[in-house]
Design a protein around this motif. Structure first.
Motif, mmCIF file in Angstrom:
data_model
loop_
_atom_site.group_PDB
_atom_site.id
_atom_site.type_symbol
_atom_site.label_atom_id
_atom_site.label_comp_id
_atom_site.label_asym_id
_atom_site.label_seq_id
_atom_site.Cartn_x
_atom_site.Cartn_y
_atom_site.Cartn_z
ATOM 1 N N ASP A 56 0.819 -1.216 0.000
ATOM 2 C CA ASP A 56 0.000 0.000 0.000
ATOM 3 C C ASP A 56 0.850 1.263 0.000
ATOM 4 O OD1 ASP A 56 -2.906 -0.926 0.304
ATOM 5 O OD2 ASP A 56 -1.793 -2.169 1.685
ATOM 6 N N ASP A 116 -3.924 4.465 2.827
ATOM 7 C CA ASP A 116 -2.809 3.615 2.388
ATOM 8 C C ASP A 116 -1.641 3.640 3.368
ATOM 9 O OD1 ASP A 116 -3.560 2.217 0.102
ATOM 10 O OD2 ASP A 116 -3.336 3.996 -1.154
ATOM 11 N N ARG A 171 1.432 -6.558 3.251
ATOM 12 C CA ARG A 171 0.445 -7.493 2.721
ATOM 13 C C ARG A 171 0.942 -8.928 2.908
ATOM 14 N NH1 ARG A 171 -1.420 -4.533 -2.978
ATOM 15 N NH2 ARG A 171 -2.194 -2.625 -1.994
ATOM 16 N N ASP A 215 -5.645 -2.086 3.233
ATOM 17 C CA ASP A 215 -6.914 -1.376 3.389
ATOM 18 C C ASP A 215 -7.887 -1.864 2.321
ATOM 19 O OD1 ASP A 215 -5.516 -0.031 1.343
ATOM 20 O OD2 ASP A 215 -6.594 1.834 1.706
ATOM 21 N N SER A 254 -9.927 -1.094 -0.277
ATOM 22 C CA SER A 254 -10.288 -0.044 -1.225
ATOM 23 C C SER A 254 -11.026 -0.612 -2.431
ATOM 24 C CB SER A 254 -9.048 0.725 -1.683
ATOM 25 O OG SER A 254 -8.086 -0.160 -2.193
HETATM 26 MG MG MG Z 1 -4.363 0.371 -0.415
#
Ligand code: MG
Ligand code: ADP
Length: 359
Positions: A46, A92, A166, A244, A246
């Motif tokens: 991110d 982010d 991640r 996140d 999104s």
């Molecule tokens: Mg993101």
């Protein structure tokens, strides 16, 4: 931020929709090797992570918003557009378990706009800066031939050991999400519906019933979960993997799974969807779970944590445990309330749609 589908008009060469957004990023960036020993994380999460001194790292993330694709001045005020443009960038930085502190804002503007439009845009940007304790420290201003484009970069600082990526999810980890999902997408559907009615008959006033106000707020004025990052700092909790939401739960879970080389099982009954949002989905002939899985723009945090964190997570406010990380060979599935296991695929947004798909 999600964008509406749009036509790809090249007649020669490889159409963009053949590779897709993530395929294109991979294609364009895979030849770059990291040269600086200070680059801890480059493309692929991110935000980038750059070591500054000892344990201290800078987190850096950029997002661009294009008129008519990511925002529509017909139903969004310039104040709202400015506010949201900041928040999606802050999200982010939160997605790395860090607090954002600085932004730069660049705009390309066509002469269809007046100074007052941009003042309103910056009023929204200013409000977001005040609400989230952010300094606006620069940017760029250029003209454009069509409409408005906004590019924002956000910076945060975090100690190296506290940064979450991640990758890092392990089989047996709990899969959790903050807040609730699906509302922002329904807010968009409502605004789109009113826009179409307005375009057919400009005398009609938009009808935005009070019962849909939460969905509208989530679409027009979303939150970045800096409160959760502060809480985790306070409780000394670090997720094993973090992103996140999104592009929708499905797409963002796939990012965690692919990066972490694991599978996952999500229990449909555990996905947090507000009751008013379930009812609104039904009003719009949509399945509430589909809105949560594939809607997007919720800007909640999807994360994993080792099972021994269960006692801590149980008492964390505004957090739902929605499933578990499993070995990669077990795949990525949704366990429906009826007991069926349905594979979760990337039905999330495709930024570059095929011209044939255009209605
Ligand atoms: Mg993101
Ligand atoms: P997010 O949805 O969290 O904003 P994206 O899907 O936009 O993340 O981007 C994924 C990763 O690819 C990020 O690390 C981002 O910095 C990188 N990226 C996206 N577009 C480009 C580009 N044109 N050139 C280099 N890196 C890019």
């Amino acid at each position: 931020m999600k964008e509406k589908k749009h036509e790809q008009s090249n007649s020669t060469g490889t159409p963009l929709h053949k590779v897709g957004e993530f395929g294109l990023i991979e294609l364009l960036t895979s030849d770059f090797v990291t040269l600086s020993p200070h680059t801890i994380q480059g493309v692929g999460d991110d935000a980038a992570v750059i070591q500054v001194k000892d344990d201290h790292c800078v987190l850096l993330s950029t997002d661009m918003l294009v008129e008519a694709l990511h925002f529509d001045p017909i139903y969004s005020s310039f104040e709202h557009i400015g506010y949201k443009a900041v928040v999606v960038n802050l999200s982010d930085i939160c997605a790395m378990n860090a607090l954002p502190r600085h932004i730069t804002v660049s705009i390309a503007i066509s002469n269809k706009y007046f100074v007052e439009h941009l003042q309103a845009l910056y009023k929204g940007i200013h409000l977001a800066c005040k609400e989230y304790d952010i300094d606006l420290v620069g940017g760029d201003t250029v003209s454009s031939l069509r409409g408005l484009t906004i590019s924002i970069s956000a910076l945060g600082i975090q100690q190296y050991p506290r940064i979450a990526y991640r990758h890092g999810a392990k089989p047996g980890d709990l899969l959790c999400v903050t807040g609730n999902l699906g509302a922002a997408y329904l807010g968009l559907l409502l605004l789109e519906r009113e826009k179409q009615l307005f375009l057919k008959n400009p005398d009609l006033q938009p009808v935005l019933p009070e019962k849909y106000s939460y969905a509208l707020q989530r679409q027009l004025k979303p939150d970045a979960r800096t409160d959760i990052i502060q809480l985790w700092q306070h409780q000394d909790f670090i997720p094993s993997a973090l992103i996140d939401v999104s592009d929708g739960l499905a797409s963002d879970l796939l990012h965690i799974c692919h990066r972490s080389n694991v599978g996952a099982i999500v229990e449909e009954s555990k996905i947090p969807i507000r009751e008013d949002i379930r009812l609104m989905a039904l009003d719009f002939n949509h399945d509430p779970i589909t809105c949560a899985m594939n809607g997007g723009e919720d800007y909640e945090l999807l994360f994993t944590a080792p099972e021994d964190k269960l006692p801590l997570l149980r008492y964390m406010p505004d957090i739902s445990i929605i499933g578990e990380i499993v070995p990669k060979n077990e795949g990525i599935h949704l366990l429906t309330t009826g007991g069926k296991k349905v594979p979760i695929t990337a039905q999330g947004w495709q930024h570059f749609s095929s011209p044939k798909e255009k209605k």
